[in-house]
Write a protein that holds these residues in place. Structure first.
Motif, PDB file in Angstrom:
ATOM      1  N   TYR A  72       0.773  -1.158  -0.033  1.00  0.00           N
ATOM      2  CA  TYR A  72       0.034   0.090   0.043  1.00  0.00           C
ATOM      3  C   TYR A  72       0.966   1.211  -0.073  1.00  0.00           C
ATOM      4  CZ  TYR A  72      -3.646   3.115   1.494  1.00  0.00           C
ATOM      5  OH  TYR A  72      -4.495   4.421   1.436  1.00  0.00           O
ATOM      6  N   GLU A  73       1.904   1.438   0.788  1.00  0.00           N
ATOM      7  CA  GLU A  73       2.913   2.424   0.907  1.00  0.00           C
ATOM      8  C   GLU A  73       3.576   2.723  -0.332  1.00  0.00           C
ATOM      9  OE1 GLU A  73       6.013   4.253   4.192  1.00  0.00           O
ATOM     10  OE2 GLU A  73       6.393   2.097   3.650  1.00  0.00           O
ATOM     11  N   ARG A  74       3.931   1.307  -1.121  1.00  0.00           N
ATOM     12  CA  ARG A  74       4.702   1.542  -2.210  1.00  0.00           C
ATOM     13  C   ARG A  74       3.767   2.068  -3.407  1.00  0.00           C
ATOM     14  NH1 ARG A  74       4.970  -0.638  -6.690  1.00  0.00           N
ATOM     15  NH2 ARG A  74       3.320  -2.082  -6.181  1.00  0.00           N
ATOM     16  N   ALA A  75       2.609   1.619  -3.427  1.00  0.00           N
ATOM     17  CA  ALA A  75       1.456   1.961  -4.337  1.00  0.00           C
ATOM     18  C   ALA A  75       1.261   3.517  -4.212  1.00  0.00           C
ATOM     19  CB  ALA A  75       0.310   1.206  -4.536  1.00  0.00           C
ATOM     20  N   ALA A  76       1.051   3.994  -3.055  1.00  0.00           N
ATOM     21  CA  ALA A  76       0.595   5.348  -2.560  1.00  0.00           C
ATOM     22  C   ALA A  76       1.773   6.151  -3.198  1.00  0.00           C
ATOM     23  CB  ALA A  76       0.317   5.483  -1.311  1.00  0.00           C
ATOM     24  N   ASP A  77       3.068   5.706  -3.056  1.00  0.00           N
ATOM     25  CA  ASP A  77       4.159   6.605  -3.372  1.00  0.00           C
ATOM     26  C   ASP A  77       4.109   6.787  -4.826  1.00  0.00           C
ATOM     27  OD1 ASP A  77       6.707   8.361  -2.443  1.00  0.00           O
ATOM     28  OD2 ASP A  77       7.792   6.489  -3.336  1.00  0.00           O
ATOM     29  N   GLN A  78       4.054   5.686  -5.534  1.00  0.00           N
ATOM     30  CA  GLN A  78       3.971   5.716  -7.082  1.00  0.00           C
ATOM     31  C   GLN A  78       2.991   6.569  -7.447  1.00  0.00           C
ATOM     32  OE1 GLN A  78       3.917   1.588  -8.426  1.00  0.00           O
ATOM     33  NE2 GLN A  78       5.927   1.659  -8.659  1.00  0.00           N
ATOM     34  N   ALA A  79       1.731   6.651  -6.867  1.00  0.00           N
ATOM     35  CA  ALA A  79       0.427   7.237  -7.057  1.00  0.00           C
ATOM     36  C   ALA A  79       0.840   8.710  -7.093  1.00  0.00           C
ATOM     37  CB  ALA A  79      -0.613   6.809  -6.361  1.00  0.00           C
ATOM     38  N   ARG A  80       1.566   9.109  -5.966  1.00  0.00           N
ATOM     39  CA  ARG A  80       2.031  10.641  -5.699  1.00  0.00           C
ATOM     40  C   ARG A  80       2.765  11.180  -6.889  1.00  0.00           C
ATOM     41  NH1 ARG A  80       1.475   8.999  -0.268  1.00  0.00           N
ATOM     42  NH2 ARG A  80       3.591   7.963  -0.328  1.00  0.00           N
ATOM     43  N   ARG A  81       3.853  10.261  -7.103  1.00  0.00           N
ATOM     44  CA  ARG A  81       4.815  10.681  -8.097  1.00  0.00           C
ATOM     45  C   ARG A  81       4.045  10.837  -9.430  1.00  0.00           C
ATOM     46  NH1 ARG A  81       9.180   6.257  -7.594  1.00  0.00           N
ATOM     47  NH2 ARG A  81       9.211   6.398  -5.243  1.00  0.00           N
ATOM     48  N   ALA A  82       3.029   9.803  -9.683  1.00  0.00           N
ATOM     49  CA  ALA A  82       2.672   9.951 -11.246  1.00  0.00           C
ATOM     50  C   ALA A  82       1.680  11.354 -11.158  1.00  0.00           C
ATOM     51  CB  ALA A  82       1.526   8.590 -11.095  1.00  0.00           C
ATOM     52  N   ASP A  83       0.988  11.583  -9.865  1.00  0.00           N
ATOM     53  CA  ASP A  83       0.093  12.829  -9.771  1.00  0.00           C
ATOM     54  C   ASP A  83       0.972  14.107 -10.142  1.00  0.00           C
ATOM     55  OD1 ASP A  83      -2.350  11.362  -9.583  1.00  0.00           O
ATOM     56  OD2 ASP A  83      -2.403  11.657  -7.457  1.00  0.00           O
TER      57      ASP A  83
END
Length: 161
Positions: A72-83
């Motif tokens: 979850y933490e890894r995916a949330a970090d990727q989503a923030r970078r993508a945003d």
């Protein structure tokens, strides 16, 4: 009105100068307000647990929970970078008229999503004397953070009842 006549860079410079002038005035009027106050430990406000959670006997193994939290933490970090990347690209693309640019076609489509017109709702409530517009809070955000495990504790599962 002045903002419309200035470039964003000039506006930032003017805002910076105004901030410096404001600090100078405060240093004369109330010098203590400029001193950095030591912040108390950041208080994390936690929302109450929602309904429909696992019962104590249904809670998965700690390893499963750790794996899910890590993912979850890894995916949330990727989503923030993508945003962030999407916002930076959109800043350029939003200013383009529809057309073909190299191998990319830029165009707009109408949205099927709708949102309440809060200005109109507020005006209606005010006109009818209904008081403030009723609001409800958004759903709480799920957060995860890695913590250090005490050396003498092999498995830690905390369930607040």
């Amino acid at each position: 009105m002045l903002n419309l006549l200035m470039s964003p860079r000039a506006a930032r410079t003017v805002r910076g100068l105004l901030g410096t002038v404001a600090d100078a005035v405060r240093s004369v009027v109330a010098p203590a307000s400029l001193a950095e106050q030591p912040e108390a430990a950041a208080v994390v406000v936690e929302a109450p647990d929602p309904a429909g959670l696992y019962e104590p006997d249904e809670i998965p193994a700690v390893e499963t929970i750790e794996t899910a939290a890590r993912e979850y933490e890894r995916a949330a970090d990727q989503a923030r970078r993508a945003d962030r990347g999407k916002r930076a690209a959109k800043k350029v693309l939003d200013k383009l008229p529809a057309g073909v640019y190299g191998t990319w076609r830029v165009f707009r489509t109408p949205s099927s999503r709708q949102t309440p017109d809060l200005a109109a709702i507020t005006a209606t409530y005010k006109r009818l004397g209904l008081g403030p517009v009723p609001m409800k809070p958004c759903a709480p955000s799920l957060k995860v953070e890695q913590v250090e495990v005490l050396a003498d504790v092999e498995t830690l599962t905390a369930v607040a009842v």
